[in-house]
Design a protein around this motif. Structure first.
Motif, PDB file in Angstrom:
ATOM      1  N   GLY A 290     115.939  37.810  52.623  1.00  0.00           N
ATOM      2  CA  GLY A 290     116.460  38.749  53.612  1.00  0.00           C
ATOM      3  C   GLY A 290     115.426  39.692  54.186  1.00  0.00           C
ATOM      4  O   GLY A 290     114.356  39.919  53.625  1.00  0.00           O
ATOM      5  N   ASN A 291     115.828  40.259  55.331  1.00  0.00           N
ATOM      6  CA  ASN A 291     114.957  41.118  56.120  1.00  0.00           C
ATOM      7  C   ASN A 291     114.372  42.265  55.306  1.00  0.00           C
ATOM      8  O   ASN A 291     113.159  42.479  55.292  1.00  0.00           O
ATOM      9  CB  ASN A 291     115.826  41.696  57.250  1.00  0.00           C
ATOM     10  CG  ASN A 291     115.062  41.881  58.520  1.00  0.00           C
ATOM     11  OD1 ASN A 291     114.062  41.208  58.752  1.00  0.00           O
ATOM     12  ND2 ASN A 291     115.514  42.796  59.336  1.00  0.00           N
ATOM     13  N   ILE A 292     115.240  42.993  54.612  1.00  0.00           N
ATOM     14  CA  ILE A 292     114.795  44.250  54.000  1.00  0.00           C
ATOM     15  C   ILE A 292     113.846  43.978  52.849  1.00  0.00           C
ATOM     16  O   ILE A 292     112.788  44.620  52.735  1.00  0.00           O
ATOM     17  CB  ILE A 292     116.016  45.083  53.574  1.00  0.00           C
ATOM     18  CG1 ILE A 292     116.726  45.503  54.855  1.00  0.00           C
ATOM     19  CG2 ILE A 292     115.612  46.288  52.735  1.00  0.00           C
ATOM     20  CD1 ILE A 292     117.975  46.233  54.716  1.00  0.00           C
ATOM     21  N   ALA A 293     114.182  43.008  52.002  1.00  0.00           N
ATOM     22  CA  ALA A 293     113.295  42.691  50.876  1.00  0.00           C
ATOM     23  C   ALA A 293     111.949  42.192  51.388  1.00  0.00           C
ATOM     24  O   ALA A 293     110.885  42.650  50.943  1.00  0.00           O
ATOM     25  CB  ALA A 293     113.944  41.634  49.986  1.00  0.00           C
ATOM     26  N   VAL A 294     111.980  41.284  52.339  1.00  0.00           N
ATOM     27  CA  VAL A 294     110.723  40.682  52.818  1.00  0.00           C
ATOM     28  C   VAL A 294     109.876  41.734  53.541  1.00  0.00           C
ATOM     29  O   VAL A 294     108.656  41.811  53.337  1.00  0.00           O
ATOM     30  CB  VAL A 294     111.022  39.454  53.717  1.00  0.00           C
ATOM     31  CG1 VAL A 294     109.754  38.929  54.357  1.00  0.00           C
ATOM     32  CG2 VAL A 294     111.689  38.354  52.889  1.00  0.00           C
ATOM     33  N   GLN A 295     110.514  42.575  54.352  1.00  0.00           N
ATOM     34  CA  GLN A 295     109.746  43.619  55.041  1.00  0.00           C
ATOM     35  C   GLN A 295     109.137  44.603  54.043  1.00  0.00           C
ATOM     36  O   GLN A 295     108.000  45.041  54.202  1.00  0.00           O
ATOM     37  CB  GLN A 295     110.646  44.363  56.033  1.00  0.00           C
ATOM     38  CG  GLN A 295     110.965  43.517  57.264  1.00  0.00           C
ATOM     39  CD  GLN A 295     111.795  44.263  58.285  1.00  0.00           C
ATOM     40  OE1 GLN A 295     112.445  45.274  57.963  1.00  0.00           O
ATOM     41  NE2 GLN A 295     111.795  43.770  59.506  1.00  0.00           N
ATOM     42  N   ALA A 296     109.899  44.940  53.002  1.00  0.00           N
ATOM     43  CA  ALA A 296     109.373  45.880  51.998  1.00  0.00           C
ATOM     44  C   ALA A 296     108.199  45.251  51.246  1.00  0.00           C
ATOM     45  O   ALA A 296     107.204  45.914  50.960  1.00  0.00           O
ATOM     46  CB  ALA A 296     110.478  46.269  51.018  1.00  0.00           C
ATOM     47  N   LEU A 297     108.321  43.973  50.935  1.00  0.00           N
ATOM     48  CA  LEU A 297     107.268  43.318  50.154  1.00  0.00           C
ATOM     49  C   LEU A 297     106.009  43.112  50.982  1.00  0.00           C
ATOM     50  O   LEU A 297     104.891  43.237  50.474  1.00  0.00           O
ATOM     51  CB  LEU A 297     107.773  41.967  49.634  1.00  0.00           C
ATOM     52  CG  LEU A 297     108.893  42.057  48.580  1.00  0.00           C
ATOM     53  CD1 LEU A 297     109.565  40.700  48.386  1.00  0.00           C
ATOM     54  CD2 LEU A 297     108.350  42.576  47.251  1.00  0.00           C
ATOM     55  N   LEU A 298     106.181  42.801  52.255  1.00  0.00           N
ATOM     56  CA  LEU A 298     105.023  42.462  53.089  1.00  0.00           C
ATOM     57  C   LEU A 298     104.523  43.639  53.922  1.00  0.00           C
ATOM     58  O   LEU A 298     103.566  43.494  54.683  1.00  0.00           O
ATOM     59  CB  LEU A 298     105.372  41.294  54.023  1.00  0.00           C
ATOM     60  CG  LEU A 298     105.753  39.981  53.338  1.00  0.00           C
ATOM     61  CD1 LEU A 298     106.069  38.908  54.372  1.00  0.00           C
ATOM     62  CD2 LEU A 298     104.644  39.501  52.400  1.00  0.00           C
TER      63      LEU A 298
ATOM     64  N   HIS B 177     103.771  33.668  52.914  1.00  0.00           N
ATOM     65  CA  HIS B 177     103.003  34.863  53.244  1.00  0.00           C
ATOM     66  C   HIS B 177     102.269  35.300  51.983  1.00  0.00           C
ATOM     67  O   HIS B 177     102.652  34.926  50.873  1.00  0.00           O
ATOM     68  CB  HIS B 177     103.945  35.977  53.717  1.00  0.00           C
ATOM     69  CG  HIS B 177     104.872  35.539  54.816  1.00  0.00           C
ATOM     70  ND1 HIS B 177     104.548  35.640  56.147  1.00  0.00           N
ATOM     71  CD2 HIS B 177     106.100  34.941  54.764  1.00  0.00           C
ATOM     72  CE1 HIS B 177     105.544  35.139  56.876  1.00  0.00           C
ATOM     73  NE2 HIS B 177     106.489  34.706  56.056  1.00  0.00           N
ATOM     74  N   ASP B 178     101.248  36.120  52.170  1.00  0.00           N
ATOM     75  CA  ASP B 178     100.468  36.569  51.005  1.00  0.00           C
ATOM     76  C   ASP B 178     101.087  37.839  50.417  1.00  0.00           C
ATOM     77  O   ASP B 178     101.377  38.796  51.133  1.00  0.00           O
ATOM     78  CB  ASP B 178      99.020  36.850  51.427  1.00  0.00           C
ATOM     79  CG  ASP B 178      98.214  37.351  50.246  1.00  0.00           C
ATOM     80  OD1 ASP B 178      97.911  36.535  49.365  1.00  0.00           O
ATOM     81  OD2 ASP B 178      97.925  38.561  50.184  1.00  0.00           O
ATOM     82  N   PHE B 179     101.289  37.829  49.113  1.00  0.00           N
ATOM     83  CA  PHE B 179     101.776  39.022  48.420  1.00  0.00           C
ATOM     84  C   PHE B 179     100.868  39.240  47.204  1.00  0.00           C
ATOM     85  O   PHE B 179     100.999  38.567  46.199  1.00  0.00           O
ATOM     86  CB  PHE B 179     103.236  38.827  47.986  1.00  0.00           C
ATOM     87  CG  PHE B 179     103.795  40.017  47.240  1.00  0.00           C
ATOM     88  CD1 PHE B 179     104.064  41.203  47.901  1.00  0.00           C
ATOM     89  CD2 PHE B 179     104.039  39.953  45.877  1.00  0.00           C
ATOM     90  CE1 PHE B 179     104.572  42.297  47.213  1.00  0.00           C
ATOM     91  CE2 PHE B 179     104.543  41.044  45.185  1.00  0.00           C
ATOM     92  CZ  PHE B 179     104.809  42.214  45.858  1.00  0.00           C
ATOM     93  N   PHE B 180      99.913  40.148  47.337  1.00  0.00           N
ATOM     94  CA  PHE B 180      98.949  40.418  46.266  1.00  0.00           C
ATOM     95  C   PHE B 180      98.326  39.122  45.733  1.00  0.00           C
ATOM     96  O   PHE B 180      98.223  38.917  44.521  1.00  0.00           O
ATOM     97  CB  PHE B 180      99.603  41.183  45.115  1.00  0.00           C
ATOM     98  CG  PHE B 180      99.936  42.607  45.463  1.00  0.00           C
ATOM     99  CD1 PHE B 180      98.943  43.577  45.564  1.00  0.00           C
ATOM    100  CD2 PHE B 180     101.247  42.988  45.713  1.00  0.00           C
ATOM    101  CE1 PHE B 180      99.252  44.881  45.893  1.00  0.00           C
ATOM    102  CE2 PHE B 180     101.559  44.292  46.038  1.00  0.00           C
ATOM    103  CZ  PHE B 180     100.555  45.243  46.132  1.00  0.00           C
ATOM    104  N   GLY B 181      97.956  38.239  46.648  1.00  0.00           N
ATOM    105  CA  GLY B 181      97.293  37.000  46.236  1.00  0.00           C
ATOM    106  C   GLY B 181      98.257  35.912  45.790  1.00  0.00           C
ATOM    107  O   GLY B 181      97.824  34.831  45.398  1.00  0.00           O
ATOM    108  N   ARG B 182      99.553  36.198  45.844  1.00  0.00           N
ATOM    109  CA  ARG B 182     100.551  35.167  45.493  1.00  0.00           C
ATOM    110  C   ARG B 182     101.249  34.695  46.754  1.00  0.00           C
ATOM    111  O   ARG B 182     101.295  35.411  47.749  1.00  0.00           O
ATOM    112  CB  ARG B 182     101.600  35.753  44.539  1.00  0.00           C
ATOM    113  CG  ARG B 182     101.036  36.003  43.186  1.00  0.00           C
ATOM    114  CD  ARG B 182     102.097  36.423  42.189  1.00  0.00           C
ATOM    115  NE  ARG B 182     101.480  36.455  40.886  1.00  0.00           N
ATOM    116  CZ  ARG B 182     101.367  35.405  40.086  1.00  0.00           C
ATOM    117  NH1 ARG B 182     101.875  34.255  40.428  1.00  0.00           N
ATOM    118  NH2 ARG B 182     100.759  35.514  38.930  1.00  0.00           N
TER     119      ARG B 182
END
Ligand code: SF4
Length: 249
Positions: free
Chosen positions: A184-192, A206-211
């Protein structure tokens, strides 16, 4: 000397700023288990699209004492104001050996009551869609960016996300999943840290701290827009295959 991953450096900073739940001197170790393939490498293509034979996850997986101590500390957390309105902390559920970790935004009313993420109607849709692929909830890990329910299911506030994010990072550090999947939008926007909408982000890594973090819709959105179900299930099929949970379609 082997350089530290971005996630390790982030956790080190957290420790400096007083995250007391971190074990002194070293980060949590991945639980013992069979060595995993590189996250970037999908499993070899097989002739059959049938689910791969994976060892059954024991009903009561034994949790390392350090992980239990970490979880117990989170269950008592009062770092942000959501502790005043929650029924209980919703820590996360699944196997510590999961190759795939789903991340939603925050618990809703059903989750707040049950103490488990994704158990309401949206969660049941996620569970059903995974089962169609031959994947059981116990084979993955499911968590949220926020561990406590925002009142009335309002959008998480930036200060709440900042307060709670270290817990999610530590869960990732413990589980070491091959892949993450933001729901979902909110989780993905917060993470990225992006304002880009989910319709542009979904279906890609997408990259999240190298993951590697795959983005897809939140199942609650799919419930309201059933014409998106096929796309959502195609996303789940892709990420489950890339994580090695099923054969490549
Ligand atoms: S939302 Fe996270 S930081 Fe806030 S009280 Fe709950 S567990 Fe603690």
């Amino acid at each position: 000397m082997k350089s530290k991953s971005p996630l390790d450096r982030w956790i080190e900073l957290e420790r400096l700023f007083g995250a007391e739940f971190l074990p002194a001197g070293r980060g949590p170790q991945a639980p013992a288990g069979p060595a995993r393939a590189s996250p970037a490498k999908p499993p070899p293509r097989t002739e059959s699209a049938k689910p791969l034979q994976r060892p059954a996850v024991p009903a009561a997986e034994e949790l390392p004492a350090e992980f239990v101590a970490f979880r117990d500390q989170v269950l008592q957390c009062r770092k942000c104001d959501l502790c005043n309105t929650r029924t209980q902390v919703v820590f996360g559920v699944g196997s510590l050996k999961a190759p795939l970790m789903f991340i939603g935004e925050a618990p809703g009313a059903d989750e707040d009551a049950a103490g488990e993420p994704f158990v309401g109607r949206a969660g049941q849709l996620l569970t059903r869609s995974l089962l169609k692929l031959g994947v059981r909830r116990e084979q993955v890990y499911i968590a949220n960016v926020l561990k406590c329910r925002p009142p009335g299911n309002r959008t998480p506030q930036p200060n709440e996300i900042v307060s709670c994010m270290p817990y999610l990072l530590l869960q990732i550090k413990w589980i070491q999943p091959r892949l993450l999947c933001g729901l979902g939008n909110i989780a993905v926007q917060a993470l990225l840290h992006t304002s880009e909408g989910i319709s542009r982000l979904r279906g890609k890594y997408h990259d999240f701290f190298g993951r590697k973090l795959f983005a897809t819709f939140h199942p609650a959105y799919v419930l309201r827009n059933m014409n998106q179900l096929a796309l959502f299930e195609a996303d789940l099929r892709k990420v489950a295959a890339d994580a090695g949970l099923i054969g490549i379609p």
